[in-house]
Design a protein around this motif. Structure first.
Motif, PDB file in Angstrom:
ATOM      1  N   THR A   1       0.841  -1.190   0.000  1.00 34.81           N
ATOM      2  CA  THR A   1       0.000   0.000   0.000  1.00 34.81           C
ATOM      3  C   THR A   1       0.879   1.244   0.000  1.00 34.81           C
ATOM      4  O   THR A   1       1.749   1.387   0.848  1.00 34.81           O
ATOM      5  N   ASN A   2       0.631   2.147  -0.951  1.00 36.95           N
ATOM      6  CA  ASN A   2       1.431   3.361  -1.038  1.00 36.95           C
ATOM      7  C   ASN A   2       1.067   4.329   0.061  1.00 36.95           C
ATOM      8  O   ASN A   2      -0.091   4.500   0.391  1.00 36.95           O
ATOM      9  N   GLN A   3       2.104   4.968   0.596  1.00 32.81           N
ATOM     10  CA  GLN A   3       1.925   6.011   1.583  1.00 32.81           C
ATOM     11  C   GLN A   3       1.946   7.348   0.847  1.00 32.81           C
ATOM     12  O   GLN A   3       2.163   7.391  -0.348  1.00 32.81           O
TER      13      GLN A   3
ATOM     14  N   PRO B   1      17.717   9.823   5.338  1.00 30.63           N
ATOM     15  CA  PRO B   1      18.380  10.780   4.442  1.00 30.63           C
ATOM     16  C   PRO B   1      18.602  10.145   3.070  1.00 30.63           C
ATOM     17  O   PRO B   1      18.926   8.966   2.978  1.00 30.63           O
ATOM     18  N   ARG B   2      18.409  10.926   2.034  1.00 35.42           N
ATOM     19  CA  ARG B   2      18.566  10.529   0.632  1.00 35.42           C
ATOM     20  C   ARG B   2      17.438   9.635   0.122  1.00 35.42           C
ATOM     21  O   ARG B   2      17.498   9.130  -0.983  1.00 35.42           O
ATOM     22  N   ALA B   3      16.354   9.435   0.918  1.00 37.56           N
ATOM     23  CA  ALA B   3      15.241   8.591   0.474  1.00 37.56           C
ATOM     24  C   ALA B   3      14.243   9.355  -0.379  1.00 37.56           C
ATOM     25  O   ALA B   3      13.520   8.767  -1.165  1.00 37.56           O
TER      26      ALA B   3
ATOM     27  N   THR C   1       8.120  17.177  -8.934  1.00 39.31           N
ATOM     28  CA  THR C   1       7.650  15.874  -8.468  1.00 39.31           C
ATOM     29  C   THR C   1       8.489  15.423  -7.281  1.00 39.31           C
ATOM     30  O   THR C   1       9.718  15.520  -7.317  1.00 39.31           O
ATOM     31  N   PHE C   2       7.826  14.924  -6.247  1.00 38.90           N
ATOM     32  CA  PHE C   2       8.502  14.344  -5.083  1.00 38.90           C
ATOM     33  C   PHE C   2       8.265  12.839  -5.098  1.00 38.90           C
ATOM     34  O   PHE C   2       7.129  12.380  -5.261  1.00 38.90           O
ATOM     35  N   LEU C   3       9.342  12.072  -4.910  1.00 37.09           N
ATOM     36  CA  LEU C   3       9.287  10.610  -4.937  1.00 37.09           C
ATOM     37  C   LEU C   3       9.993  10.035  -3.715  1.00 37.09           C
ATOM     38  O   LEU C   3      10.976  10.608  -3.239  1.00 37.09           O
ATOM     39  N   ALA C   4       9.516   8.873  -3.246  1.00 46.11           N
ATOM     40  CA  ALA C   4      10.186   8.107  -2.199  1.00 46.11           C
ATOM     41  C   ALA C   4       9.690   6.666  -2.290  1.00 46.11           C
ATOM     42  O   ALA C   4       8.537   6.434  -2.693  1.00 46.11           O
ATOM     43  N   PRO C   5      10.531   5.699  -1.937  1.00 48.19           N
ATOM     44  CA  PRO C   5      10.113   4.294  -2.011  1.00 48.19           C
ATOM     45  C   PRO C   5       8.873   4.032  -1.151  1.00 48.19           C
ATOM     46  O   PRO C   5       8.832   4.416   0.020  1.00 48.19           O
ATOM     47  N   GLY C   6       7.846   3.418  -1.749  1.00 43.95           N
ATOM     48  CA  GLY C   6       6.623   3.088  -1.038  1.00 43.95           C
ATOM     49  C   GLY C   6       5.650   4.247  -0.905  1.00 43.95           C
ATOM     50  O   GLY C   6       4.619   4.111  -0.253  1.00 43.95           O
ATOM     51  N   TYR C   7       5.967   5.394  -1.512  1.00 38.36           N
ATOM     52  CA  TYR C   7       5.102   6.574  -1.435  1.00 38.36           C
ATOM     53  C   TYR C   7       4.552   6.903  -2.810  1.00 38.36           C
ATOM     54  O   TYR C   7       5.231   6.718  -3.817  1.00 38.36           O
ATOM     55  N   GLU C   8       3.308   7.415  -2.836  1.00 44.00           N
ATOM     56  CA  GLU C   8       2.732   7.881  -4.085  1.00 44.00           C
ATOM     57  C   GLU C   8       3.496   9.125  -4.538  1.00 44.00           C
ATOM     58  O   GLU C   8       3.841   9.968  -3.714  1.00 44.00           O
TER      59      GLU C   8
END
Length: 160
Positions: free
Chosen positions: A36-38, A72-74, A143-150
């Motif tokens: 499930t995306n956060q 950090p860096r995620a 655009t903002f990105l992170a693993p497991g996030y929409e």
């Protein structure tokens, strides 16, 4: 051993075939729940017309609405830049580092510090239009990105 010696009944074979989807569903359900995306949330403030250097200023607080602390860096912020229509002066503050690139149309940034659930980073940047009378006004894609996030995406006008 021959097929006849295996003592495999038709009933056993049919029961095994019908049970396979149940086993697959039981394995797939936890995997789907775990993926499930956060979310991040943010509301940009701006554009503001600033001087020294002149340009368009935007400001936002990037809030971690998820349940995971991001290291950090995620987090990656990607700005799509049109160097013919505006100049990117970069982000302000201490929370972000620019990742070097040879592509003049993309600016990639990463977070310097961790971001716990319910907390935020301030993000602001300055970009200047090469022609304030341009119509239509140039846009910057952020655009903002992170693993497991929409992904969180904005289209921001650069009028100044």
């Amino acid at each position: 051993m021959s097929w006849d010696d295996a003592q495999l009944s038709r009933r056993t074979l049919i029961g095994t075939v019908w049970a396979a989807p149940v086993v697959l569903a039981a394995v797939a359900a936890p995997l789907a729940a775990a993926s499930t995306n956060q979310r991040f949330t943010a509301t940009p403030a701006g554009p503001y017309d600033v001087t020294g250097p002149p340009g368009t200023l935007y400001y936002l607080d990037l809030v971690n609405d998820g349940t995971t602390t991001l290291a950090p860096r995620a987090i990656t912020a990607i700005a799509s830049v049109d160097p013919d229509r505006f100049t990117w002066y970069g982000p302000g503050g201490l929370d972000w580092d620019e990742i070097p690139s040879t592509d003049p149309t993309t600016v990639t940034l990463t977070n310097r510090f961790g971001l716990a659930p319910g907390t935020f980073f301030s993000f602001y940047f300055l970009a200047a239009s090469t022609d304030r009378s341009a119509s239509p006004t140039p846009d910057l894609q952020l655009t903002f990105l992170a693993p497991g996030y929409e992904p969180l995406m904005f289209t921001l006008a650069i009028p100044y």
